[in-house]
Write an enzyme that holds these catalytic residues in place. Structure first.
Site, short mmCIF file in Angstrom:
data_model
loop_
_atom_site.label_atom_id
_atom_site.label_comp_id
_atom_site.label_asym_id
_atom_site.label_seq_id
_atom_site.Cartn_x
_atom_site.Cartn_y
_atom_site.Cartn_z
N ARG A 1 0.69 -1.11 0.01
CA ARG A 1 -0.08 0.06 0.15
C ARG A 1 0.90 1.39 0.03
O ARG A 1 0.78 1.95 -0.82
CB ARG A 1 -0.77 -0.09 1.31
CG ARG A 1 -2.10 -1.09 1.15
CD ARG A 1 -2.51 -1.58 2.55
NE ARG A 1 -1.41 -2.43 2.76
CZ ARG A 1 -1.35 -3.51 2.52
NH1 ARG A 1 -2.13 -4.17 1.68
NH2 ARG A 1 -0.25 -4.27 2.60
N THR A 2 1.75 1.34 0.87
CA THR A 2 2.59 2.61 0.99
C THR A 2 3.37 2.89 -0.19
O THR A 2 3.51 3.96 -0.71
CB THR A 2 3.48 2.61 2.25
OG1 THR A 2 2.58 2.46 3.27
CG2 THR A 2 4.08 4.22 2.40
N LYS B 1 25.31 -6.56 0.21
CA LYS B 1 26.75 -6.75 0.34
C LYS B 1 27.39 -5.95 1.26
O LYS B 1 28.55 -5.91 1.47
CB LYS B 1 27.28 -6.24 -1.13
CG LYS B 1 26.63 -7.17 -2.13
CD LYS B 1 27.18 -6.39 -3.44
CE LYS B 1 26.46 -6.94 -4.76
NZ LYS B 1 26.36 -5.88 -5.87
N ARG C 1 11.50 3.16 3.33
CA ARG C 1 10.88 2.34 4.33
C ARG C 1 12.07 1.47 5.25
O ARG C 1 13.05 0.84 4.47
CB ARG C 1 9.96 1.26 4.24
CG ARG C 1 9.44 0.54 5.44
CD ARG C 1 8.23 -0.25 5.08
NE ARG C 1 7.02 0.80 5.32
CZ ARG C 1 5.77 0.39 5.17
NH1 ARG C 1 5.47 -0.64 5.07
NH2 ARG C 1 4.75 1.33 5.34
N HIS D 1 5.61 6.82 11.39
CA HIS D 1 5.09 6.63 10.02
C HIS D 1 4.25 8.00 9.90
O HIS D 1 2.98 7.89 9.79
CB HIS D 1 4.23 5.43 9.93
CG HIS D 1 3.67 4.82 8.68
ND1 HIS D 1 4.22 5.64 7.50
CD2 HIS D 1 3.21 3.57 8.08
CE1 HIS D 1 3.86 4.94 6.19
NE2 HIS D 1 3.21 3.76 6.71
#
Ligand code: ASP
Length: 328
Positions: free
Chosen positions: A76-77, A106, A127, A155
């Site tokens: 969704r985000t 890495k 995120r 958020h």
């Protein structure tokens, strides 16, 4: 140096001077938004909605590129940010399908990833599973960084869209009684929304099983703010008189002990029967995804606002993207 004549740069109009209250800002925490800024974002978001309804897409930032890097799964985000960029005529580097294949695995530092991405992009949407990662990224990057969720931390764009939805659906924020229910311990959307709501004259109700109570430091902030606040594990205590019921899922991925998750995962279900008790003018919100807290049978109830809430997310993110890029 001779330019290829096909470029004909003189014929291309110069880019407009950046403007607006948010230009160049990172979006890391709700703490950076006072009521004036929130009103400004809401006005811009309303304009974005109007624009999308009328023409679908408008080239406000055709020269801008966003890098969307998601170290935690998101549907969704991430799609909301991508849609927001696209409806503004901008483009996206979507790094969303797990970053395990990239140089992150890495051993590249977050700072270096930012230093590379800013060579390609004008804004980074991030995120990350760790609290504070967005702040760390922002200190390395010279382009704006937008926190799209940092573990159980914050958020902020979700909290802004949640607040926008409350205002939009009920016409006010001051004076409301707002209950948050479910995983109040790990639910970052609850943490961010709570902080934002402390700028308003609201009554707060926190409904959760014992192990998922709101973190103590946040509860202390709420108490210190002088707001009328109650905690309970019983939905029946609040359902009759709340204006907003903000439901969250239990965040399985944050439990180290899965047997504890099993005990609390189905603690609440907001069925149509439960909603018979609720006021006629109120709304049920959810940041989504839902995993059993709200059955599909509730979706046709006009008070079920969660899909409208998701749509609002795109408008608010359009406002924020255009804002930090200086075109709001
Ligand atoms: N989508 C929201 C978040 O990213 C809520 C959730 O995942 O439960 O925090």
């Amino acid at each position: 140096m001779e330019l290829n004549p096909l470029f004909n740069l003189d014929a291309i109009p110069a880019r407009p001077e950046p403007t607006g209250l948010l230009y160049g800002e990172d979006v890391l925490s709700v703490a950076q938004f006072d009521r004036d800024k929130i009103d400004y974002i809401f006005t811009r978001a309303n304009e974005m909605r109007e624009m999308v309804k009328r023409v679908g897409k408008f080239d406000l930032i055709p020269d801008k590129v966003a890098a969307c890097i998601f170290y935690e799964p998101s549907t969704r985000t991430s799609s909301s940010f991508i849609a927001a960029m696209q409806r503004l005529g901008g483009s996206v580097i979507p790094i969303t399908s797990g970053v395990s294949f990239s140089s992150v695995s890495k051993g590249e530092t977050l700072g270096d990833t930012m230093r590379v991405l800013e060579q390609y992009a004008d804004v980074v949407v991030l995120r990350h599973p760790e609290v504070g990662a967005a702040k760390e990224a922002a200190s390395a990057a010279s382009v704006p960084v937008i926190n799209a969720g940092d573990g159980p931390g914050e958020h902020p764009t979700q909290a802004l869209l949640d607040l926008f939805t409350i205002q939009d659906e009920l016409g006010q924020i001051d004076g409301l009684k707002i209950a948050m229910l479910g995983d109040l311990r790990y639910g970052r959307t609850v943490h961010s929304l709570t902080k934002l709501l402390l700028q308003y004259d609201v009554q707060l109700r926190y409904v959760s099983p014992e192990v998922l109570r709101l973190p103590m430091n946040l509860m202390n902030r709420v108490i210190d703010s002088g707001r009328n606040v109650r905690e309970t594990y019983s939905l029946a205590d609040v359902i009759r008189d709340v204006d907003v019921l903000y439901v969250t899922r239990v965040q399985k991925e944050r439990f180290s002990d899965l047997s504890q998750y099993e005990q609390v995962k189905n603690f609440y279900e907001i069925t149509p029967e439960v909603m018979e008790e609720a006021k006629e003018k109120m709304i049920v919100m959810h940041p989504l995804p839902r995993v059993g807290e709200i059955p599909e049978s509730l979706d046709s109830d006009p008070r079920a606002a969660y899909f409208r809430q998701a749509q609002n997310g795109m408008y608010v993110r359009m406002a924020l993207l255009a804002g930090v890029l200086g075109r709001a």
